[in-house]
Design a protein around this motif. Structure first.
Motif, mmCIF file in Angstrom:
data_model
loop_
_atom_site.group_PDB
_atom_site.id
_atom_site.type_symbol
_atom_site.label_atom_id
_atom_site.label_comp_id
_atom_site.label_asym_id
_atom_site.label_seq_id
_atom_site.Cartn_x
_atom_site.Cartn_y
_atom_site.Cartn_z
ATOM 1 N N VAL A 136 33.458 36.120 51.133
ATOM 2 C CA VAL A 136 34.298 35.117 50.476
ATOM 3 C C VAL A 136 34.676 35.628 49.098
ATOM 4 C CG1 VAL A 136 33.230 33.198 51.702
ATOM 5 C CG2 VAL A 136 32.326 33.891 49.493
ATOM 6 N N SER A 137 35.781 35.100 48.582
ATOM 7 C CA SER A 137 36.258 35.572 47.283
ATOM 8 C C SER A 137 36.538 34.419 46.350
ATOM 9 C CB SER A 137 37.532 36.402 47.464
ATOM 10 O OG SER A 137 38.594 35.586 47.941
ATOM 11 N N TRP A 138 36.182 34.611 45.100
ATOM 12 C CA TRP A 138 36.542 33.694 44.009
ATOM 13 C C TRP A 138 37.287 34.512 42.964
ATOM 14 C CZ3 TRP A 138 32.733 29.445 42.082
ATOM 15 C CH2 TRP A 138 32.306 28.655 43.163
ATOM 16 N N THR A 139 38.356 33.950 42.458
ATOM 17 C CA THR A 139 39.033 34.540 41.305
ATOM 18 C C THR A 139 38.665 33.720 40.082
ATOM 19 O OG1 THR A 139 40.887 35.275 42.681
ATOM 20 C CG2 THR A 139 41.244 35.199 40.291
ATOM 21 N N VAL A 140 38.151 34.405 39.055
ATOM 22 C CA VAL A 140 37.742 33.711 37.835
ATOM 23 C C VAL A 140 38.427 34.355 36.635
ATOM 24 C CG1 VAL A 140 35.505 33.102 38.808
ATOM 25 C CG2 VAL A 140 35.723 35.177 37.413
ATOM 26 N N GLU A 141 38.497 33.611 35.553
ATOM 27 C CA GLU A 141 38.888 34.167 34.269
ATOM 28 C C GLU A 141 37.624 34.275 33.422
ATOM 29 O OE1 GLU A 141 41.956 32.155 32.184
ATOM 30 O OE2 GLU A 141 43.556 32.899 33.482
ATOM 31 N N ARG A 142 37.341 35.486 32.952
ATOM 32 C CA ARG A 142 36.091 35.723 32.232
ATOM 33 C C ARG A 142 36.377 36.056 30.773
ATOM 34 N NH1 ARG A 142 31.845 39.093 35.406
ATOM 35 N NH2 ARG A 142 31.696 37.009 36.341
ATOM 36 N N LEU A 143 35.592 35.433 29.902
ATOM 37 C CA LEU A 143 35.715 35.671 28.475
ATOM 38 C C LEU A 143 35.260 37.090 28.145
ATOM 39 C CD1 LEU A 143 36.558 33.893 26.023
ATOM 40 C CD2 LEU A 143 34.122 33.488 25.637
ATOM 41 N N GLN A 144 36.079 37.791 27.381
ATOM 42 C CA GLN A 144 35.775 39.179 27.044
ATOM 43 C C GLN A 144 34.884 39.261 25.790
ATOM 44 O OE1 GLN A 144 36.971 41.728 29.349
ATOM 45 N NE2 GLN A 144 36.986 39.688 30.297
ATOM 46 N N GLU A 145 34.479 40.480 25.448
ATOM 47 C CA GLU A 145 33.527 40.666 24.365
ATOM 48 C C GLU A 145 34.044 40.195 23.021
ATOM 49 O OE1 GLU A 145 32.182 44.677 24.236
ATOM 50 O OE2 GLU A 145 31.163 44.585 26.195
ATOM 51 N N ASP A 146 35.397 40.181 22.836
ATOM 52 C CA ASP A 146 35.925 39.733 21.551
ATOM 53 C C ASP A 146 35.807 38.224 21.361
ATOM 54 O OD1 ASP A 146 37.872 38.661 23.196
ATOM 55 O OD2 ASP A 146 39.461 40.027 22.547
ATOM 56 N N GLY A 147 35.394 37.516 22.440
ATOM 57 C CA GLY A 147 35.157 36.082 22.349
ATOM 58 C C GLY A 147 36.398 35.229 22.361
ATOM 59 N N THR A 148 37.574 35.827 22.526
ATOM 60 C CA THR A 148 38.818 35.041 22.507
ATOM 61 C C THR A 148 39.683 35.271 23.738
ATOM 62 O OG1 THR A 148 39.905 36.777 21.211
ATOM 63 C CG2 THR A 148 38.897 34.957 19.985
ATOM 64 N N THR A 149 39.801 36.523 24.192
ATOM 65 C CA THR A 149 40.673 36.813 25.337
ATOM 66 C C THR A 149 39.906 36.649 26.643
ATOM 67 O OG1 THR A 149 40.113 39.170 25.237
ATOM 68 C CG2 THR A 149 42.051 38.425 23.993
ATOM 69 N N ARG A 150 40.684 36.376 27.702
ATOM 70 C CA ARG A 150 40.114 36.227 29.035
ATOM 71 C C ARG A 150 40.812 37.194 29.993
ATOM 72 N NH1 ARG A 150 36.820 31.995 30.160
ATOM 73 N NH2 ARG A 150 36.591 30.384 28.547
ATOM 74 N N GLN A 151 40.083 37.616 31.002
ATOM 75 C CA GLN A 151 40.636 38.519 32.003
ATOM 76 C C GLN A 151 40.290 38.009 33.394
ATOM 77 O OE1 GLN A 151 39.491 42.615 31.518
ATOM 78 N NE2 GLN A 151 40.106 43.190 33.598
ATOM 79 N N GLN A 152 41.290 38.024 34.280
ATOM 80 C CA GLN A 152 41.030 37.585 35.649
ATOM 81 C C GLN A 152 40.222 38.633 36.393
ATOM 82 O OE1 GLN A 152 44.016 36.083 38.219
ATOM 83 N NE2 GLN A 152 44.546 34.341 36.881
ATOM 84 N N MET A 153 39.262 38.156 37.174
ATOM 85 C CA MET A 153 38.417 39.047 37.956
ATOM 86 C C MET A 153 38.268 38.472 39.359
ATOM 87 S SD MET A 153 35.379 39.987 35.251
ATOM 88 C CE MET A 153 34.838 41.336 36.309
ATOM 89 N N LEU A 154 38.272 39.366 40.353
ATOM 90 C CA LEU A 154 38.068 38.957 41.732
ATOM 91 C C LEU A 154 36.623 39.239 42.109
ATOM 92 C CD1 LEU A 154 39.369 37.907 44.356
ATOM 93 C CD2 LEU A 154 39.805 40.296 44.982
ATOM 94 N N LEU A 155 35.888 38.194 42.442
ATOM 95 C CA LEU A 155 34.477 38.317 42.807
ATOM 96 C C LEU A 155 34.333 38.121 44.307
ATOM 97 C CD1 LEU A 155 32.922 36.122 39.958
ATOM 98 C CD2 LEU A 155 33.464 38.569 39.901
ATOM 99 N N ARG A 156 33.506 38.965 44.941
ATOM 100 C CA ARG A 156 33.284 38.846 46.388
ATOM 101 C C ARG A 156 31.787 38.847 46.671
ATOM 102 N NH1 ARG A 156 37.737 42.552 46.539
ATOM 103 N NH2 ARG A 156 39.549 41.685 47.649
ATOM 104 N N ALA A 157 31.415 38.121 47.720
ATOM 105 C CA ALA A 157 30.014 38.107 48.147
ATOM 106 C C ALA A 157 29.952 37.558 49.564
ATOM 107 C CB ALA A 157 29.168 37.236 47.218
#
Length: 783
Positions: free
Chosen positions: A565-586
């Motif tokens: 199954v897959s979830w697409t999430v937006e994850r907060l980056q190290e700078d604490g302000t920008t977000r990046q979409q990531m595809l997670l599978r398990a």
């Protein structure tokens, strides 16, 4: 709450007592706040004190207020409290705690002065709910929650209070109180005592207000929305049918003349505490996320229904613990099942009784409360004990008042109806208690169960003893079954599920969010979810946060153990302000489901079940003749028969018994200019409009042909008709007309109902189709 006599008085608003200014002391408090003078995000409060006889006296700010059931310690936001004599000299003041000061030489005191910091943007750790908090946003908005700004002197809570505001020009004070004096730059209010003051919040800003007239009351909807996403006009239109339903539920008259919905919408990024609403006798205050009004309106409508019903209880029905409330020590009533539980139940029952929600929706709401209560709370904790100690050792159990408390209300309603043979219901009991006590006379906490039992039956007394004061779970299955509602216990099994046990809501992003990795189950850990991840998609499907749970349940039925199954999430980056979409599978893992209960309306009910269900969910509807509503043929024949006959009264009780609550009617007709137009009406409006005509004219409507399409429990009927009118009730025709009735039917609660009728008349350019006229009318049967 949801986690929730005036004399004109002359006043020059800008006068503040200063050193050397003489004033004859009175028995009243005179408070002054200048909203234009904000310093370091604080406001100064000046108090001209009543006459004091003691040499030493204590001044208090509230620790706890009615409706919150938790310690708030409003005094922690007060600083620089000083006392002055007539000459302006300072008197000795000693702070004894968060909410208490001792003033020496108190006989000489003429004035108190102190500064108040607001709770919305403080850096202090505190337990004040947003809906009972304070706001100082200079030149924009001021939430003057009385408990956060106004205190009282020891032994002098019963004196009258006068509150004087100096405000920015163009600002409006929203409150349930009526001002005794108002100008472009000031407003003055009076309350009979401190209890009434604490019961009255204020909000000042440039006005966005709408008035709704409901029965004898004027209802104010006041909105502060920083970006204008929510308007009072829109909300008023959502509330209007709800308030009319409350009026009908309460017998056509409200126990207040004025009421205010005071609504503060906070930008999601600035939310500092729990959101919700807090009830008052003549108002309710809302602290909620600002989001598109169409999205939030359904939730606000349900909350408003709850808060508005508080005009009944505790306003008109309350114990001494409420009437003589101790603002510094938690001395609570045993009857939260009444103040909050019955209120929560009534907020939904009002809607189903008046056709704003269906029976099915009402039953689903009960189902949700059953599951929340049994999965999250102690079902064997006596509710009277929970109530009495809700601010202390059972604080974590408190919110069960909105779950099990509401279920107590529902089951008590059924028990009263059943045990009195339908002569009384819970609202009848509430009405009698309101008449016996009212807002100025409290009941004794220990006597209430006996009072209600004496009004109803011994069975109700045993219900209280066993299920409210005792440790036994409610007899849900038995009582619901008597009303034709099935309750099935579904055991939790291992099953594939998208639930990860750690999702919340991020209002600023309007997304579901991982709130804590500590709560992640095996599936969530396998996905590699992190705290603050925003959920964007599941299996490639966009996730609407308002429908996320339903989507998870739906997708769970399409997968098996081991499927990727897959979830697409937006994850907060190290700078604490920008977000990046990531595809997670398990791989999907099996998750242990919680036990749950499912409720449903039984299709085949006995007459006893049908009667009890009708008395409970549709108490205002006339009882239908089973011959009229037992079949499609029966209800169509009854519809024609009930409006036909010589000049005179029609059987309007029978007429209304054919219609589902909330049913609609409508006609296409030509106006004076010959323009075709549609007019909508309710069955009640049809009766009102046509009653005078029927009283003076004979009218016969005959069915010519019928075409029925049925799909299970719904049916669409196209029925051709011809009517004739006679002036004297004889068969001499003076007018006749043909047309078609288009009728929607539903089979529910063991009978057929009309949900809508629309009719159109035959014209030269609009003849009745021959294929309809060729259809035969059944002679009888159970179609």
């Amino acid at each position: 709450m949801i986690v929730k006599d005036y004399i004109p008085y002359f006043l020059t608003l800008l006068v503040i007592v200063t050193a050397g200014t003489a004033r004859a002391q009175s028995e009243s408090y005179h408070y002054h706040i200048n909203l234009n003078e904000v310093v370091d995000d604080q406001l100064r409060v000046d108090l001209e004190t009543p006459e004091i006889e003691e040499q030493s006296i204590k001044f208090y700010m509230p620790n706890i207020i009615p409706g919150t059931y938790r310690e708030s310690n409003y005094g922690m936001f007060v600083s620089r409290l000083k006392a002055y004599n007539e000459a302006g000299g300072e008197l000795p003041v000693n702070r004894l705690g968060k909410n208490e000061w001792e003033i020496q030489q108190a006989r000489e005191m003429q004035r108190l002065s102190y500064w108040v910091e607001d709770t919305y943007d403080t850096e202090k750790e505190h337990k004040v709910y947003g809906m009972s908090g304070t706001n100082i946003r200079a030149g924009e908005n001021y939430v003057i929650y009385s408990s956060g700004f106004f205190g009282y002197l020891e032994g002098l809570k019963e004196e009258s209070f006068e509150i004087n505001f100096t405000k920015p020009e163009g600002f409006y004070g929203s409150t349930g109180l009526i001002p005794v004096h108002t100008t472009a730059t000031g407003e003055t209010y009076r309350t009979r005592d401190y209890d009434m003051l604490i019961d009255s919040p204020f909000m000042f800003n440039r006005p966005d207000t709408t008035i709704i007239d409901v029965a004898n009351a004027e209802v104010l909807v006041s909105v502060y929305s920083p970006t204008g996403k929510v308007t009072s006009k829109f909300l008023a239109e959502q509330y209007r049918p709800l308030l009319q339903a409350h009026k009908e539920y309460l017998g056509g008259k409200l126990p207040v003349d004025k009421y205010a919905f005071i609504m503060y919408f906070e930008e999601p990024s600035k939310i500092q505490s729990v959101t919700g609403a807090h009830e008052h006798s003549y108002s309710s205050f809302y602290y909620v996320h600002e989001m598109p009004q169409e999205q939030i309106a359904p939730l606000l409508t349900d909350i408003a229904s709850h808060e508005f019903y508080h005009i009944v209880t505790p306003l008109n029905i309350h114990s001494g613990e409420i009437a003589y409330f101790d603002y510094n020590e938690a001395d609570l009533s045993r009857h939260l099942w009444l103040y909050e539980g019955v209120t929560e139940y009534a907020s939904h029952h009002i809607q189903v009784v008046n056709g704003l929600i269906s029976n099915e929706e009402f039953v689903k709401r009960l189902e949700d409360k059953i599951n929340r209560s049994k999965q999250r709370y102690d079902d064997e904790l006596p509710f009277t004990e929970l109530s009495e100690f809700a601010a202390g050792k059972y604080n974590e159990q408190y919110t069960n008042v909105y779950q099990k408390g509401a279920l107590i209300g529902a089951m008590l309603d059924l028990k009263i109806i059943e045990s009195t043979g339908g002569v009384m219901n819970l609202q009848d009991v509430i009405d009698k208690l309101s008449q016996r006590y009212g807002k100025d006379q409290p009941f004794e906490d220990a006597d209430l169960f006996d009072e209600i039992t004496s009004m109803t039956s011994p069975e109700v007394g045993r219900f209280f003893e066993k299920y409210v004061a005792g440790p036994y779970p409610l007899p849900l299955e038995g009582l619901l079954g008597k009303a034709g509602i099935a309750m099935v216990h579904v055991r939790g099994e291992m099953a594939p599920s998208f639930e990860v046990e750690a999702l919340g809501y991020d209002a600023s992003e309007n997304r579901m969010k991982v709130v804590s990795t500590d709560k992640l189950n095996a599936f969530g850990r396998a996905l590699g979810l992190r705290e603050n991840d925003l959920l964007i998609k599941m299996q490639g499907v966009d996730v609407d946060p308002m429908k996320g749970k339903a989507l998870m349940d739906s997708l769970s039925t399409t997968i098996a153990e081991g499927d990727t199954v897959s979830w697409t999430v937006e994850r907060l980056q190290e700078d604490g302000t920008t977000r990046q979409q990531m595809l997670l599978r398990a791989p999907m893992t099996m998750v242990k489901q919680k036990d749950r209960y499912e409720l449903s309306l039984m299709d085949n009910v006995t007459r006893e079940q049908s009667v009890l269900r009708e008395q409970w969910l549709n108490p205002n509807a006339p009882t239908a003749d089973p011959v009229d509503v037992g079949s499609i043929n029966g209800i169509i024949r009854a519809m024609y028969d009930v409006i036909s006959g010589p000049a005179g009264e029609r059987d309007w009780e029978r007429f209304r018994s054919l219609f589902k609550p909330g049913a609609s009617m409508g006609a296409l007709h030509s106006d004076k200019k010959g323009t075709l137009q549609y007019t909508a009406m309710t069955p009640e409006e049809y009766q009102e409009r046509n009653h005078p005509f029927f009283m003076e004219n004979g009218f016969w409507e005959e069915e010519l042909a019928r075409d029925v399409f049925r799909f299970g429990e719904i049916a669409t009927v196209q029925t051709a008709y011809e009517f004739r009118i006679a002036d004297d009730g004889e068969t001499n025709e003076t007018a006749s007309q043909r047309g078609v009735n288009s009728i929607q039917l539903v089979y529910d609660q063991g009978r057929w109902w009309i949900t809508s009728i629309t009719w159109n008349t035959e014209r030269d350019d609009n003849p009745i189709p021959e294929d309809l006229l060729s259809q035969k009318i059944p002679e009888g049967g159970t179609q």
